[in-house]
Design a protein around this motif. Structure first.
Motif, PDB file in Angstrom:
ATOM      1  N   GLU A  58       0.838  -1.199   0.000  1.00 39.53           N
ATOM      2  CA  GLU A  58       0.000   0.000   0.000  1.00 39.53           C
ATOM      3  C   GLU A  58       0.876   1.253   0.000  1.00 39.53           C
ATOM      4  O   GLU A  58       1.701   1.455   0.894  1.00 39.53           O
ATOM      5  N   GLU A  59       0.702   2.102  -0.988  1.00 39.36           N
ATOM      6  CA  GLU A  59       1.523   3.304  -1.113  1.00 39.36           C
ATOM      7  C   GLU A  59       1.348   4.237   0.079  1.00 39.36           C
ATOM      8  O   GLU A  59       0.242   4.538   0.489  1.00 39.36           O
ATOM      9  N   ILE A  70      15.214  10.641  -8.386  1.00 36.25           N
ATOM     10  CA  ILE A  70      14.362   9.997  -9.379  1.00 36.25           C
ATOM     11  C   ILE A  70      12.970   9.819  -8.773  1.00 36.25           C
ATOM     12  O   ILE A  70      12.812   9.838  -7.549  1.00 36.25           O
ATOM     13  N   PRO A  71      11.935   9.634  -9.618  1.00 40.26           N
ATOM     14  CA  PRO A  71      10.603   9.368  -9.070  1.00 40.26           C
ATOM     15  C   PRO A  71      10.613   8.081  -8.251  1.00 40.26           C
ATOM     16  O   PRO A  71      11.254   7.102  -8.625  1.00 40.26           O
ATOM     17  N   SER A  72       9.909   8.108  -7.113  1.00 43.90           N
ATOM     18  CA  SER A  72       9.848   6.913  -6.275  1.00 43.90           C
ATOM     19  C   SER A  72       8.478   6.788  -5.634  1.00 43.90           C
ATOM     20  O   SER A  72       7.735   7.760  -5.530  1.00 43.90           O
ATOM     21  N   ARG A  73       8.190   5.565  -5.209  1.00 40.33           N
ATOM     22  CA  ARG A  73       6.976   5.250  -4.456  1.00 40.33           C
ATOM     23  C   ARG A  73       7.375   4.302  -3.345  1.00 40.33           C
ATOM     24  O   ARG A  73       8.161   3.385  -3.564  1.00 40.33           O
ATOM     25  N   PHE A  74       6.825   4.527  -2.142  1.00 47.77           N
ATOM     26  CA  PHE A  74       7.158   3.670  -1.011  1.00 47.77           C
ATOM     27  C   PHE A  74       5.907   3.244  -0.271  1.00 47.77           C
ATOM     28  O   PHE A  74       4.950   3.998  -0.145  1.00 47.77           O
ATOM     29  N   GLY A  77       8.210   0.652   4.262  1.00 49.38           N
ATOM     30  CA  GLY A  77       9.554   0.106   4.249  1.00 49.38           C
ATOM     31  C   GLY A  77      10.014  -0.496   2.940  1.00 49.38           C
ATOM     32  O   GLY A  77      11.152  -0.939   2.837  1.00 49.38           O
ATOM     33  N   TYR A  78       9.166  -0.517   1.943  1.00 52.14           N
ATOM     34  CA  TYR A  78       9.520  -1.116   0.660  1.00 52.14           C
ATOM     35  C   TYR A  78       9.283  -0.136  -0.472  1.00 52.14           C
ATOM     36  O   TYR A  78       8.369   0.682  -0.420  1.00 52.14           O
ATOM     37  N   MET A  79      10.097  -0.271  -1.521  1.00 48.67           N
ATOM     38  CA  MET A  79       9.844   0.471  -2.750  1.00 48.67           C
ATOM     39  C   MET A  79       8.707  -0.220  -3.488  1.00 48.67           C
ATOM     40  O   MET A  79       8.580  -1.443  -3.442  1.00 48.67           O
ATOM     41  N   LEU A  80       7.912   0.584  -4.170  1.00 49.02           N
ATOM     42  CA  LEU A  80       6.838   0.068  -5.012  1.00 49.02           C
ATOM     43  C   LEU A  80       7.192   0.348  -6.478  1.00 49.02           C
ATOM     44  O   LEU A  80       8.031   1.210  -6.757  1.00 49.02           O
ATOM     45  N   GLY A  89       4.985  -6.063 -11.675  1.00 51.79           N
ATOM     46  CA  GLY A  89       3.609  -5.612 -11.760  1.00 51.79           C
ATOM     47  C   GLY A  89       3.234  -4.683 -10.635  1.00 51.79           C
ATOM     48  O   GLY A  89       4.030  -4.422  -9.730  1.00 51.79           O
ATOM     49  N   PRO A  90       2.017  -4.187 -10.660  1.00 51.40           N
ATOM     50  CA  PRO A  90       1.590  -3.162  -9.714  1.00 51.40           C
ATOM     51  C   PRO A  90       1.526  -3.605  -8.256  1.00 51.40           C
ATOM     52  O   PRO A  90       1.560  -2.771  -7.358  1.00 51.40           O
ATOM     53  N   ASN A  91       1.466  -4.902  -7.988  1.00 52.28           N
ATOM     54  CA  ASN A  91       1.385  -5.385  -6.608  1.00 52.28           C
ATOM     55  C   ASN A  91       2.731  -5.829  -6.043  1.00 52.28           C
ATOM     56  O   ASN A  91       2.802  -6.319  -4.921  1.00 52.28           O
ATOM     57  N   ALA A  92       3.786  -5.660  -6.820  1.00 46.71           N
ATOM     58  CA  ALA A  92       5.126  -6.045  -6.358  1.00 46.71           C
ATOM     59  C   ALA A  92       5.648  -5.021  -5.353  1.00 46.71           C
ATOM     60  O   ALA A  92       5.194  -3.870  -5.303  1.00 46.71           O
ATOM     61  N   PHE A  93       6.597  -5.450  -4.542  1.00 51.81           N
ATOM     62  CA  PHE A  93       7.261  -4.560  -3.593  1.00 51.81           C
ATOM     63  C   PHE A  93       8.656  -5.098  -3.345  1.00 51.81           C
ATOM     64  O   PHE A  93       8.897  -6.291  -3.428  1.00 51.81           O
ATOM     65  N   GLY A  94       9.594  -4.227  -3.069  1.00 48.76           N
ATOM     66  CA  GLY A  94      10.963  -4.660  -2.841  1.00 48.76           C
ATOM     67  C   GLY A  94      11.882  -3.482  -2.637  1.00 48.76           C
ATOM     68  O   GLY A  94      11.466  -2.458  -2.109  1.00 48.76           O
ATOM     69  N   HIS A  95      13.106  -3.602  -3.100  1.00 47.19           N
ATOM     70  CA  HIS A  95      14.053  -2.502  -2.948  1.00 47.19           C
ATOM     71  C   HIS A  95      15.239  -2.701  -3.867  1.00 47.19           C
ATOM     72  O   HIS A  95      15.685  -3.821  -4.098  1.00 47.19           O
ATOM     73  N   THR A  96      15.744  -1.586  -4.371  1.00 44.00           N
ATOM     74  CA  THR A  96      16.990  -1.598  -5.116  1.00 44.00           C
ATOM     75  C   THR A  96      18.135  -1.555  -4.112  1.00 44.00           C
ATOM     76  O   THR A  96      17.926  -1.283  -2.931  1.00 44.00           O
TER      77      THR A  96
END
Length: 141
Positions: A58-59, A70-74, A77-80, A89-96
């Protein structure tokens, strides 16, 4: 060290230090297993309850990252996914990670992904993680 660019992240001394947000070190396999345990059970272990997993996707914030510029969404605790980092896809979450590494989970597709390099090349435009994520995205489409 006054110049962060002068830090040698391949040095065992630096890797042994506690540097929040900078030196979580693991293999691609370990990262993928950890993300798999966030979205389901791995060897009898599940790290997130379903309701906690829902908040992981959830954003909570979006806009220009003031560090990476750069543009980001969080979420919590996770990047979206963003246009520059679609994951799967749109429901993924993680981090670089430093040097181009990437790890994420996609609960919709039941995918956990981990990519890490043997040697960090700071400041590079390494596209390998994006290309691998694109290949996975294409495979599940």
């Amino acid at each position: 060290v006054t110049d962060p660019a002068a830090i040698d992240f391949d040095s065992p001394v630096v890797q042994a230090a506690e540097l929040p947000s900078s030196n979580g070190i693991g293999t691609a396999h370990a990262l993928a297993r950890m993300y798999a345990a966030l979205i389901g059970e791995v060897d009898g272990v599940r790290l997130l309850a379903p309701e906690t997993l829902a908040s992981a996707t959830e954003e909570q914030a979006s806009g220009k990252d003031q560090v990476l510029m750069i543009p980001s969404r969080f979420s919590t605790g996770y990047m979206l996914p963003t246009e520059g980092n679609l994951m799967t896809g749109p429901n993924a979450f993680g981090h670089t990670g430093r040097g181009g590494s990437l790890a994420f989970a996609d609960p919709e597709h039941g995918i956990a992904f981990g990519y890490a390099m043997n040697h960090i090349i700071s400041g590079s435009d390494d596209v390998r993680a994006a290309a691998l994520a694109e290949a996975v995205r294409s495979a599940v489409a």
